[in-house]
Every structure is written in C-alpha cells, then in structure tokens.
Design an enzyme around this catalytic site. Structure first.
Site, PDB file in Angstrom:
ATOM      1  N   TYR A 190       0.837  -1.241  -0.021  1.00  0.00           N
ATOM      2  CA  TYR A 190      -0.078   0.116  -0.152  1.00  0.00           C
ATOM      3  C   TYR A 190       1.069   1.295  -0.016  1.00  0.00           C
ATOM      4  O   TYR A 190       0.728   2.209  -0.975  1.00  0.00           O
ATOM      5  CB  TYR A 190      -0.808   0.120   1.224  1.00  0.00           C
ATOM      6  CG  TYR A 190      -1.681   1.250   1.250  1.00  0.00           C
ATOM      7  CD1 TYR A 190      -2.901   1.489   0.589  1.00  0.00           C
ATOM      8  CD2 TYR A 190      -1.290   2.259   2.455  1.00  0.00           C
ATOM      9  CE1 TYR A 190      -3.371   2.715   0.683  1.00  0.00           C
ATOM     10  CE2 TYR A 190      -1.922   3.234   2.729  1.00  0.00           C
ATOM     11  CZ  TYR A 190      -2.835   3.839   1.905  1.00  0.00           C
ATOM     12  OH  TYR A 190      -3.774   4.774   1.999  1.00  0.00           O
ATOM     13  N   TRP A 250      -4.549   1.502  10.381  1.00  0.00           N
ATOM     14  CA  TRP A 250      -5.050   1.126   8.677  1.00  0.00           C
ATOM     15  C   TRP A 250      -4.791  -0.098   8.375  1.00  0.00           C
ATOM     16  O   TRP A 250      -5.655  -0.446   7.455  1.00  0.00           O
ATOM     17  CB  TRP A 250      -4.271   2.388   8.284  1.00  0.00           C
ATOM     18  CG  TRP A 250      -4.417   2.479   6.916  1.00  0.00           C
ATOM     19  CD1 TRP A 250      -3.667   2.109   5.637  1.00  0.00           C
ATOM     20  CD2 TRP A 250      -5.512   2.965   5.820  1.00  0.00           C
ATOM     21  NE1 TRP A 250      -4.411   2.314   4.612  1.00  0.00           N
ATOM     22  CE2 TRP A 250      -5.574   2.886   4.651  1.00  0.00           C
ATOM     23  CE3 TRP A 250      -6.768   3.600   6.690  1.00  0.00           C
ATOM     24  CZ2 TRP A 250      -6.373   3.465   3.873  1.00  0.00           C
ATOM     25  CZ3 TRP A 250      -7.772   3.895   5.640  1.00  0.00           C
ATOM     26  CH2 TRP A 250      -7.551   3.805   4.251  1.00  0.00           C
ATOM     27  N   GLU A 274     -11.246   6.116   5.480  1.00  0.00           N
ATOM     28  CA  GLU A 274     -10.597   6.925   6.313  1.00  0.00           C
ATOM     29  C   GLU A 274     -11.602   7.220   7.583  1.00  0.00           C
ATOM     30  O   GLU A 274     -11.100   7.215   8.730  1.00  0.00           O
ATOM     31  CB  GLU A 274     -10.215   8.391   5.969  1.00  0.00           C
ATOM     32  CG  GLU A 274      -9.253   8.267   4.924  1.00  0.00           C
ATOM     33  CD  GLU A 274      -7.776   8.083   5.571  1.00  0.00           C
ATOM     34  OE1 GLU A 274      -7.412   7.873   6.989  1.00  0.00           O
ATOM     35  OE2 GLU A 274      -6.863   7.881   4.826  1.00  0.00           O
TER      36      GLU A 274
END
Length: 188
Positions: free
Chosen positions: A25, A55, A47
C-alpha cells in the site's frame, strides 16, 4: 532499509510485520495523486472507518468494504435504507460501527448534493508543494488546510471528517507528500 534494499517510511516498515500488505500500500498507493471522485469517496469512507483503528485493519477488510458498499458508488450508497444499515451491521467482513456506517451513507448523500465535483472540492484545499520531511517527527497531524477542508465538508453535511481525518486523506491521496526524504518512492 528493508530486506529488498529499499528505504521506506517508518510507519510502513513497522506495521508490515511478516505481511506485505501495508508495505505494498505504501509503495503503490499512499501519497499518489488521486483525482477520481469515486475513488476519493471510497477513501473518505475508509478513513472514517479507520478512525481509532489501525489502517492495516482497514486494508485487510477493504475488499469486503467494497463489496458491502456497492463499490462505494455514492449514488447507490446515498439510497441505502434502514435495511441496508442492518445488513451492514451484520456483515462480519467490515468494521461494524453504526455511527461510521451511518456517516458513510450521509457522506454519499452529501456527495450527490454537491454543486462541484468531489475531486475539485477536495483538491481545492491542497497546500503548495513543500519538501519532504526528514523523518516522521516532522509530519503534522493537522494543518490549516485540513482544518479548512474538514470545516467545509461538515458545512456540506459530511460526517466523521475532522481535521485529523482530513489530513490523513490529504496524505493518502497525494494532496501532500509526506513520504520521508529518504523514502524510495518517487516524488509525484
């Protein structure tokens, strides 16, 4: 430096563990300019779901989120009903937080009511380019631009878009380049 001989931002190395998901990522998505409104709606949504979580959890569930939220098509999500909320709350493949589910639906409705393209609106808050930070200690959590973005999004009916979340969105979508100076990822 990692086993492949590349220097990366510390957050991508520390969180990668024995998985490459976070590192991939970092290497191929994070900080790359994203100007597609549909993809930006997905990022705003993810988000919001990430708020208070790692995350990496969201990345691991991203495919499930995409399936559960009809590919984050704002027009479709904006039409969700109470039955859809209950379906989502029963979906073990996503983060089942009612406030965040409801925020995603509210945000889809806000997107459909915009008088400007979502990408144009979000990118209007991008700060001028600046040198990359030397280390993670130089990376802010909030900026005047992210505060202004959050205020405007809230004014337009968006939920779960505080200044910190707005700044994380700016970082993830390349509105700011917060890769450390030594990171191998090319500047955009």
């Amino acid at each position: 430096m990692t086993e492949d001989g590349r220097i990366r931002c510390g957050w991508a190395v520390d969180a990668a563990g024995d998985s490459t998901l976070y590192r991939d990522y970092h290497d191929s998505e994070w900080g790359r300019p994203l100007r597609d409104s549909g993809a930006l709606f997905e990022r705003i949504s993810l988000e919001a779901f990430q708020s208070g979580l790692s995350w990496l959890i969201i990345l691991r569930k991203r495919g499930n989120f995409r399936a559960a939220f009809d590919g984050f098509d704002a027009d479709t999500v904006a039409k969700y009903t109470d039955d859809d909320v209950e379906r989502l709350m029963a979906d073990t493949g996503i983060v089942r937080n009612r406030a965040k589910v409801l925020a995603t639906i509210a945000n889809a409705r806000a997107v459909t009511e915009l008088d400007v393209d979502l990408a144009e609106l979000l990118w209007s808050f991008a700060p001028p380019a600046r040198p990359r930070p030397a280390d993670l200690a130089q990376v802010p959590a909030v900026t005047p631009e992210s505060t202004a973005m959050a205020k405007e999004l809230k004014r337009r009916g968006f939920k779960f878009v505080g200044p910190t979340t707005a700044y994380a969105l700016m970082q993830a979508t390349g509105m700011v380049d917060d890769h450390i100076a030594a990171c191998w990822v090319p500047a955009q």
